[in-house]
Motif scaffolding. Sequence first.
Motif, PDB file in Angstrom:
ATOM      1  N   GLU A 325       0.828  -1.211   0.000  1.00  0.00           N
ATOM      2  CA  GLU A 325       0.000   0.000   0.000  1.00  0.00           C
ATOM      3  C   GLU A 325       0.861   1.259   0.000  1.00  0.00           C
ATOM      4  O   GLU A 325       0.543   2.250  -0.674  1.00  0.00           O
ATOM      5  CB  GLU A 325      -0.909  -0.024   1.226  1.00  0.00           C
ATOM      6  CG  GLU A 325      -1.943   1.088   1.266  1.00  0.00           C
ATOM      7  CD  GLU A 325      -2.860   0.938   2.470  1.00  0.00           C
ATOM      8  OE1 GLU A 325      -4.075   0.867   2.273  1.00  0.00           O
ATOM      9  OE2 GLU A 325      -2.349   0.882   3.609  1.00  0.00           O
ATOM     10  N   ALA A 326       1.974   1.225   0.729  1.00  0.00           N
ATOM     11  CA  ALA A 326       2.826   2.407   0.851  1.00  0.00           C
ATOM     12  C   ALA A 326       3.722   2.615  -0.369  1.00  0.00           C
ATOM     13  O   ALA A 326       3.987   3.755  -0.754  1.00  0.00           O
ATOM     14  CB  ALA A 326       3.683   2.288   2.114  1.00  0.00           C
ATOM     15  N   TRP A 363      -6.862 -11.228   1.896  1.00  0.00           N
ATOM     16  CA  TRP A 363      -7.351  -9.873   2.132  1.00  0.00           C
ATOM     17  C   TRP A 363      -8.710  -9.888   2.799  1.00  0.00           C
ATOM     18  O   TRP A 363      -9.037  -8.973   3.566  1.00  0.00           O
ATOM     19  CB  TRP A 363      -7.386  -9.072   0.832  1.00  0.00           C
ATOM     20  CG  TRP A 363      -8.438  -9.493  -0.145  1.00  0.00           C
ATOM     21  CD1 TRP A 363      -8.346 -10.498  -1.060  1.00  0.00           C
ATOM     22  CD2 TRP A 363      -9.729  -8.921  -0.311  1.00  0.00           C
ATOM     23  NE1 TRP A 363      -9.500 -10.590  -1.787  1.00  0.00           N
ATOM     24  CE2 TRP A 363     -10.369  -9.642  -1.355  1.00  0.00           C
ATOM     25  CE3 TRP A 363     -10.423  -7.876   0.308  1.00  0.00           C
ATOM     26  CZ2 TRP A 363     -11.654  -9.336  -1.783  1.00  0.00           C
ATOM     27  CZ3 TRP A 363     -11.705  -7.573  -0.131  1.00  0.00           C
ATOM     28  CH2 TRP A 363     -12.313  -8.294  -1.154  1.00  0.00           C
ATOM     29  N   ARG A 364      -9.524 -10.899   2.546  1.00  0.00           N
ATOM     30  CA  ARG A 364     -10.832 -10.987   3.189  1.00  0.00           C
ATOM     31  C   ARG A 364     -10.723 -11.486   4.629  1.00  0.00           C
ATOM     32  O   ARG A 364     -11.560 -11.179   5.473  1.00  0.00           O
ATOM     33  CB  ARG A 364     -11.752 -11.909   2.396  1.00  0.00           C
ATOM     34  CG  ARG A 364     -12.301 -11.297   1.121  1.00  0.00           C
ATOM     35  CD  ARG A 364     -13.446 -12.125   0.579  1.00  0.00           C
ATOM     36  NE  ARG A 364     -13.982 -11.614  -0.667  1.00  0.00           N
ATOM     37  CZ  ARG A 364     -14.872 -10.633  -0.751  1.00  0.00           C
ATOM     38  NH1 ARG A 364     -15.317 -10.068   0.358  1.00  0.00           N
ATOM     39  NH2 ARG A 364     -15.309 -10.216  -1.928  1.00  0.00           N
ATOM     40  N   ALA A 365      -9.703 -12.285   4.900  1.00  0.00           N
ATOM     41  CA  ALA A 365      -9.549 -12.856   6.241  1.00  0.00           C
ATOM     42  C   ALA A 365      -9.050 -11.830   7.249  1.00  0.00           C
ATOM     43  O   ALA A 365      -9.199 -12.025   8.455  1.00  0.00           O
ATOM     44  CB  ALA A 365      -8.588 -14.046   6.187  1.00  0.00           C
ATOM     45  N   ASP A 366      -8.467 -10.746   6.787  1.00  0.00           N
ATOM     46  CA  ASP A 366      -7.938  -9.698   7.661  1.00  0.00           C
ATOM     47  C   ASP A 366      -8.919  -8.532   7.673  1.00  0.00           C
ATOM     48  O   ASP A 366      -9.175  -7.917   6.634  1.00  0.00           O
ATOM     49  CB  ASP A 366      -6.571  -9.245   7.143  1.00  0.00           C
ATOM     50  CG  ASP A 366      -5.905  -8.229   8.059  1.00  0.00           C
ATOM     51  OD1 ASP A 366      -6.450  -7.123   8.211  1.00  0.00           O
ATOM     52  OD2 ASP A 366      -4.831  -8.555   8.601  1.00  0.00           O
ATOM     53  N   THR A 371     -11.328  -3.909   4.156  1.00  0.00           N
ATOM     54  CA  THR A 371     -11.912  -2.598   3.824  1.00  0.00           C
ATOM     55  C   THR A 371     -10.983  -1.763   2.947  1.00  0.00           C
ATOM     56  O   THR A 371     -11.449  -0.898   2.208  1.00  0.00           O
ATOM     57  CB  THR A 371     -12.231  -1.823   5.106  1.00  0.00           C
ATOM     58  OG1 THR A 371     -11.031  -1.654   5.882  1.00  0.00           O
ATOM     59  CG2 THR A 371     -13.263  -2.568   5.947  1.00  0.00           C
ATOM     60  N   ARG A 372      -9.681  -2.019   3.004  1.00  0.00           N
ATOM     61  CA  ARG A 372      -8.723  -1.186   2.274  1.00  0.00           C
ATOM     62  C   ARG A 372      -8.399  -1.698   0.874  1.00  0.00           C
ATOM     63  O   ARG A 372      -8.160  -0.927  -0.048  1.00  0.00           O
ATOM     64  CB  ARG A 372      -7.418  -1.074   3.087  1.00  0.00           C
ATOM     65  CG  ARG A 372      -7.584  -0.336   4.399  1.00  0.00           C
ATOM     66  CD  ARG A 372      -6.547  -0.777   5.436  1.00  0.00           C
ATOM     67  NE  ARG A 372      -5.174  -0.547   5.038  1.00  0.00           N
ATOM     68  CZ  ARG A 372      -4.132  -1.124   5.638  1.00  0.00           C
ATOM     69  NH1 ARG A 372      -4.315  -1.983   6.620  1.00  0.00           N
ATOM     70  NH2 ARG A 372      -2.900  -0.853   5.230  1.00  0.00           N
ATOM     71  N   TRP A 373      -8.366  -3.021   0.695  1.00  0.00           N
ATOM     72  CA  TRP A 373      -7.910  -3.574  -0.559  1.00  0.00           C
ATOM     73  C   TRP A 373      -8.780  -3.229  -1.763  1.00  0.00           C
ATOM     74  O   TRP A 373      -8.234  -2.930  -2.838  1.00  0.00           O
ATOM     75  CB  TRP A 373      -7.757  -5.093  -0.441  1.00  0.00           C
ATOM     76  CG  TRP A 373      -7.473  -5.794  -1.742  1.00  0.00           C
ATOM     77  CD1 TRP A 373      -8.211  -6.785  -2.313  1.00  0.00           C
ATOM     78  CD2 TRP A 373      -6.370  -5.574  -2.630  1.00  0.00           C
ATOM     79  NE1 TRP A 373      -7.658  -7.190  -3.495  1.00  0.00           N
ATOM     80  CE2 TRP A 373      -6.523  -6.458  -3.731  1.00  0.00           C
ATOM     81  CE3 TRP A 373      -5.288  -4.697  -2.631  1.00  0.00           C
ATOM     82  CZ2 TRP A 373      -5.627  -6.503  -4.775  1.00  0.00           C
ATOM     83  CZ3 TRP A 373      -4.384  -4.743  -3.698  1.00  0.00           C
ATOM     84  CH2 TRP A 373      -4.553  -5.633  -4.749  1.00  0.00           C
TER      85      TRP A 373
END
Length: 569
Positions: A325-326, A363-366, A371-373
């Motif tokens: 992301e960064a 990404w769904r498990a976290d 919400t961010r992906w």
Amino acid sequence: MRRRWLIGLAATLGLGAGTAAQACSPLPGYVRPSNFELVQIADAVVVATPLSAPPVDEDDNPFEAPMRLRVTESLKGDLAGEIEARGLRLGATRRSDPKDIFFSHPEGHMGPCNRMTLAKGGSYLLFLGRRGEHLGVLGFPFSRVNEDYAGPDSAWSRVVRTYLDIQREPDGMVELARLEALKAQLEAKPGRTRYDAMLAADIGAHLGSVSPWKPTGYLLAARDDLKAGRPPRYAPRNPVYDQEQSGVAMFADMIMGASGEAPGKPARDPRETAILEALIEPGHADALPVFEPFLREDASVGELDLGLRFLANNGGFGRAYDLIEARFPTRLEGAASAEEAQSLLRITAEVVEDPYGGEPPRWRADPSTATRWPRLSLALARLAKARFGVEAGFHQGPKALLTADYRADPELTLMLSGHEAAITDWARAQLVLPGAAQAPADAADDPLKLPIRITLRWAGLGAGAAEEVGLNRMFCAGPARRAMLIETWGREGGLFGADFAKRMAASPQLDEAERSRLTEAVRAWNARLTRSDQRSPFDRDDVMAKLARGERPTAQDLSSLPPLTCPSV
């Protein structure tokens, strides 16, 4: 358990689901588990007899086909009585070679990667694994997961029971020491038998195999030896163990490329690559110091590939996502080539959407990344498209933003149209709505603009009559609509729509200006696909090749084509 290759071939390239096309090809770099590792990986090892199996239709996935069996002996696990296992079918089959412990049944080397056919009433030694609620044969290509059972004193049965006994020791490094001692004992044994020699060789193949199922200490020591220039402690296993033993493997080379490298992956020292790829798999968190340098600010794309996949597999997914992301928007914006951009997108897909992992994807498990992906994935996909014209290899994130109103975000809908059949069905339906073709073709809010873009992108991929009816209506709706159809084809046309384009070229409805417009559209279409695939898709099609060169096909060129015709008004 490491990589979950259970029930079918979750880590292979599927080449057709129907019974007429039961084929697979392992991904580049595939390492077949040793026989010792098969025993280690399996949730259950049983002797079982097939009882029944439903017929498999052409549209069914044979790797998911269920079979009822009766367990007659359980060597590992607690299965008993009747069970259902997937990835098997009943039929005539030759028996396994009772003298072979190294290679799997020939059926697995004729397309499907593993034997699938068992005889009703036969007796088989099966290696089973669980995936969710289902039980299935382990799906590791070319492995001895379902050989004929020839009794407790047969060579294969003795090997499996020997390895089960050694694996009662919970320490992997101690297991290796016991195996090494047994190998030395067998090799020094006076008057050793053929079985003794085979078992010693099989242990040697296990010790010399660099695989994800080895203890972390083994893999780190192997890397230290390599870095120090020392010879490996164990003789490397012959790579033939990892390969299909038939000509079918040649087809995989055509698909993946003769180099054996997956597209976009940077080349590395093959010996170190094998060790690092093994350490990247789950269960090697103690190897973090090896991968930490690959996560530095100025790391190369290849180093980030290693470091981020390691984190994602070994308890560091949150950190891996934060780094993507960064850094990746800036890295993608500054990428020097489309190839570098595709590498960044591939890494992102592997780390975040986990295409070869389980359910739900990472990404769904976290809760945080869930919400961010979606927003980040859409931003990266749009940036790659704008900068290099390349498609992102991920779609789960953008799909989370899709609504029932496909016109609300046309570019998002177009991006996902190849992954959602409902979108292409909607687009084709829009083209045949009563009065749709009469809408002004040059209006900014033309309701057919998006449906035509979607339809042309996937034209020729099996929609048949439904697709042709819609496109034919657009073609026959007058010069303005026809011009829009032709020009959109140049910008959006996909790989398989040449037949309809040639029928347009053969149509008497086109005037000279429209023929020139079609020629220019095909030139643009060809140039775009050539940039993407590094070769022209039309070089073996005489009519399309002429159009792509800016030449007009002659009447003789077009004489064998059924032209598009429009009803008389």
